[in-house]
Write a protein that holds these residues in place. Sequence first.
Motif, mmCIF file in Angstrom:
data_model
loop_
_atom_site.group_PDB
_atom_site.id
_atom_site.type_symbol
_atom_site.label_atom_id
_atom_site.label_comp_id
_atom_site.label_asym_id
_atom_site.label_seq_id
_atom_site.Cartn_x
_atom_site.Cartn_y
_atom_site.Cartn_z
ATOM 1 N N PRO A 35 0.788 -1.231 0.000
ATOM 2 C CA PRO A 35 0.000 0.000 0.000
ATOM 3 C C PRO A 35 0.826 1.290 0.000
ATOM 4 O O PRO A 35 0.275 2.372 0.215
ATOM 5 N N PHE A 36 2.141 1.181 -0.188
ATOM 6 C CA PHE A 36 3.022 2.361 -0.274
ATOM 7 C C PHE A 36 3.851 2.263 -1.561
ATOM 8 O O PHE A 36 3.928 1.197 -2.173
ATOM 9 N N ALA A 37 4.521 3.367 -1.872
ATOM 10 C CA ALA A 37 5.325 3.423 -3.094
ATOM 11 C C ALA A 37 6.430 2.367 -3.081
ATOM 12 O O ALA A 37 6.931 1.976 -2.019
ATOM 13 N N GLY A 39 10.077 0.756 -3.343
ATOM 14 C CA GLY A 39 11.361 1.232 -2.829
ATOM 15 C C GLY A 39 11.360 1.496 -1.337
ATOM 16 O O GLY A 39 12.393 1.851 -0.778
ATOM 17 N N GLY A 40 10.208 1.328 -0.666
ATOM 18 C CA GLY A 40 10.137 1.577 0.782
ATOM 19 C C GLY A 40 10.135 0.281 1.577
ATOM 20 O O GLY A 40 10.318 -0.807 1.017
ATOM 21 N N PRO A 41 9.904 0.384 2.898
ATOM 22 C CA PRO A 41 9.987 -0.784 3.773
ATOM 23 C C PRO A 41 8.986 -1.891 3.458
ATOM 24 O O PRO A 41 9.353 -3.070 3.484
ATOM 25 N N VAL A 42 7.723 -1.553 3.163
ATOM 26 C CA VAL A 42 6.749 -2.624 2.909
ATOM 27 C C VAL A 42 7.102 -3.334 1.605
ATOM 28 O O VAL A 42 7.054 -4.564 1.505
ATOM 29 N N ASP A 43 7.516 -2.544 0.620
ATOM 30 C CA ASP A 43 7.938 -3.124 -0.655
ATOM 31 C C ASP A 43 9.103 -4.104 -0.432
ATOM 32 O O ASP A 43 9.102 -5.220 -0.972
ATOM 33 N N GLY A 91 1.258 -5.434 5.170
ATOM 34 C CA GLY A 91 1.332 -4.126 5.813
ATOM 35 C C GLY A 91 1.914 -4.252 7.200
ATOM 36 O O GLY A 91 2.522 -5.270 7.546
ATOM 37 N N HIS A 92 1.695 -3.223 7.997
ATOM 38 C CA HIS A 92 2.341 -3.217 9.307
ATOM 39 C C HIS A 92 1.548 -2.463 10.352
ATOM 40 O O HIS A 92 0.370 -2.143 10.153
ATOM 41 N N TRP A 93 2.208 -2.189 11.435
ATOM 42 C CA TRP A 93 1.655 -1.506 12.609
ATOM 43 C C TRP A 93 0.801 -0.293 12.221
ATOM 44 O O TRP A 93 -0.295 -0.115 12.749
ATOM 45 N N SER A 94 1.265 0.517 11.289
ATOM 46 C CA SER A 94 0.466 1.712 10.997
ATOM 47 C C SER A 94 -0.674 1.404 10.030
ATOM 48 O O SER A 94 -1.799 1.841 10.245
ATOM 49 N N THR A 95 -0.427 0.620 8.976
ATOM 50 C CA THR A 95 -1.498 0.370 7.998
ATOM 51 C C THR A 95 -2.639 -0.447 8.592
ATOM 52 O O THR A 95 -3.791 -0.268 8.221
ATOM 53 N N THR A 155 7.491 12.048 5.637
ATOM 54 C CA THR A 155 6.660 10.948 6.141
ATOM 55 C C THR A 155 5.959 10.254 4.971
ATOM 56 O O THR A 155 5.952 10.765 3.857
ATOM 57 N N ALA A 156 5.311 9.133 5.289
ATOM 58 C CA ALA A 156 4.502 8.434 4.282
ATOM 59 C C ALA A 156 3.037 8.813 4.448
ATOM 60 O O ALA A 156 2.151 8.072 4.058
ATOM 61 N N GLY A 157 2.765 9.986 5.034
ATOM 62 C CA GLY A 157 1.391 10.468 5.179
ATOM 63 C C GLY A 157 0.918 10.406 6.622
ATOM 64 O O GLY A 157 1.524 9.726 7.456
ATOM 65 N N GLY A 159 -0.483 9.473 9.957
ATOM 66 C CA GLY A 159 -0.760 8.180 10.578
ATOM 67 C C GLY A 159 0.210 7.082 10.174
ATOM 68 O O GLY A 159 0.144 5.980 10.712
ATOM 69 N N SER A 160 1.100 7.356 9.214
ATOM 70 C CA SER A 160 2.086 6.329 8.833
ATOM 71 C C SER A 160 3.100 6.174 9.971
ATOM 72 O O SER A 160 3.188 7.023 10.865
ATOM 73 N N ALA A 161 3.874 5.100 9.911
ATOM 74 C CA ALA A 161 4.845 4.849 10.978
ATOM 75 C C ALA A 161 5.813 6.018 11.106
ATOM 76 O O ALA A 161 6.139 6.471 12.212
ATOM 77 N N SER A 162 6.258 6.528 9.961
ATOM 78 C CA SER A 162 7.216 7.641 9.967
ATOM 79 C C SER A 162 6.596 8.917 10.549
ATOM 80 O O SER A 162 7.288 9.725 11.170
ATOM 81 N N HIS A 163 5.295 9.097 10.374
ATOM 82 C CA HIS A 163 4.608 10.282 10.917
ATOM 83 C C HIS A 163 4.353 10.119 12.417
ATOM 84 O O HIS A 163 4.672 11.016 13.207
ATOM 85 N N ARG A 183 4.291 9.434 -0.861
ATOM 86 C CA ARG A 183 3.479 8.231 -1.075
ATOM 87 C C ARG A 183 4.134 6.992 -0.466
ATOM 88 O O ARG A 183 3.690 5.868 -0.667
ATOM 89 N N GLY A 184 5.186 7.213 0.277
ATOM 90 C CA GLY A 184 5.894 6.126 0.944
ATOM 91 C C GLY A 184 7.243 6.674 1.366
ATOM 92 O O GLY A 184 7.676 7.737 0.887
ATOM 93 N N THR A 185 7.934 5.952 2.249
ATOM 94 C CA THR A 185 9.228 6.472 2.688
ATOM 95 C C THR A 185 10.336 6.163 1.679
ATOM 96 O O THR A 185 11.444 6.670 1.830
ATOM 97 N N GLY A 186 10.030 5.342 0.654
ATOM 98 C CA GLY A 186 10.979 5.166 -0.457
ATOM 99 C C GLY A 186 11.236 6.517 -1.133
ATOM 100 O O GLY A 186 12.380 6.993 -1.179
ATOM 101 N N PRO A 187 10.187 7.179 -1.663
ATOM 102 C CA PRO A 187 10.402 8.500 -2.274
ATOM 103 C C PRO A 187 10.866 9.570 -1.263
ATOM 104 O O PRO A 187 11.648 10.457 -1.629
ATOM 105 N N ASP A 202 12.408 6.921 10.474
ATOM 106 C CA ASP A 202 12.254 5.982 9.380
ATOM 107 C C ASP A 202 12.543 4.561 9.828
ATOM 108 O O ASP A 202 13.430 4.327 10.653
ATOM 109 N N GLN A 203 11.820 3.618 9.257
ATOM 110 C CA GLN A 203 12.106 2.229 9.598
ATOM 111 C C GLN A 203 13.554 1.895 9.233
ATOM 112 O O GLN A 203 14.050 2.280 8.166
ATOM 113 N N ALA A 204 14.183 1.145 10.143
ATOM 114 C CA ALA A 204 15.594 0.790 9.953
ATOM 115 C C ALA A 204 15.822 0.170 8.578
ATOM 116 O O ALA A 204 16.814 0.461 7.906
HETATM 117 C C1 MLT Z 1 6.606 2.488 3.429
HETATM 118 O O1 MLT Z 1 6.632 1.325 3.020
HETATM 119 O O2 MLT Z 1 6.727 3.458 2.658
HETATM 120 C C2 MLT Z 1 6.533 2.738 4.928
HETATM 121 O O3 MLT Z 1 6.266 1.567 5.610
HETATM 122 C C3 MLT Z 1 5.735 3.905 5.277
HETATM 123 C C4 MLT Z 1 5.612 4.241 6.744
HETATM 124 O O4 MLT Z 1 4.702 3.719 7.399
HETATM 125 O O5 MLT Z 1 6.342 5.102 7.262
#
Ligand code: MLT
Length: 324
Positions: A35-37, A39-43, A91-95, A155-157, A159-163, A183-187, A202-204
């Motif tokens: 559900p995120f762009a 290049g980020g953690p979920v991807d 997804g994860h804790w925030s999604t 942030t990724a928006g 309520g996202s983990a980064s926010h 649209r994600g922490t990748g961008p 940011d997620q490690a």
């Molecule tokens: C992502 O995949 O872009 C992140 O997990 C977004 C986030 O929750 O910070």
Amino acid sequence: MTARTFICALAIAFGGVSNLAAQGYPSHPITLVVPFAAGGPVDAVARIMSVPMGKALGQPVVVDYTVGAAGTIGVGRVARAAPDGYTLSIGHWSTHVINAAVYPLQYDLLRDFEPLGMIAANPLLVVSSSAFPARDLRELIAWLKANPDKATAGTAGAGSASHVGGIYFQSATGTQFRYIPYRGTGPAMQDLLAGRIDLMFDQASNSLPQVRAGKIRAFAVTAKTRLPAAPEIPTVDEAGLPGFYVSVWFGIWAPKGTPREIVTKLNAAMVAALADPAARQRLGDLGQEITPREQQSPEAHAAFHKAEAEKWWPLVKAAGIKPE
Ligand code: MLT
């Protein structure tokens, strides 16, 4: 009748995703919705899991992106999908927890999904662009206090983990800075690397490769212990912000009503993926701590998911985080 209930009623009326279909499952590729762009953690986690899961299932698991609104659009797509095991939500804790306390969702995170299993968890890193004028966490906090609203955090928006990590940091340190949503922490990472934003919580897994390459600065890891994958980064306790712990745990969910046989097959494929040495190595290198084997069942996932909702919903509602 909601769209979700309608789909379930249809499925039951037609003998549903019947025993027969469940027995032949899977007969074609499975879509894993990120559900995120890209290049980020979920991807990253989706890509690591998809290959060994596909091998175990005998059908490819195809990573697909439906992004926007801190993951709510992609998760909503899976909530409305047929409960046939061919469209899954990663997804994860925030999604799958926090978003229900931030957004007026058209789906119910606890009732509209079948938890398939937990994957891993990673802490946040407090990171800055390499040009930012602070060398350690104490200097960062002092600079932010002396310069309210000057710094920007990607942030990724809402309520996202980064926010949520950033909001928690502001409240723990009495600092103010502005958020720039992506649209994600990748961008967002691309802009941190280019110095267009100053900070990320940011997620490690997203930050570590850039920290290792010396392209961004890591001030602390939001965990009680240092990461085996990056022992040079101090914990928040060591760096001057004791107790500032955040852990982002990952899982995979199917739409509610997915037959038990299919849930069992998907969970077995996840368990096989998490036992795969290459997948374990790649997750570990990204600072992900793999869920212990005894916690990898759908039941353990469901119980943990519910407990997390009960823990976080009141806290996030009290923080008054609003959708952007
Ligand atoms: C992502 O995949 O872009 C992140 O997990 C977004 C986030 O929750 O910070």
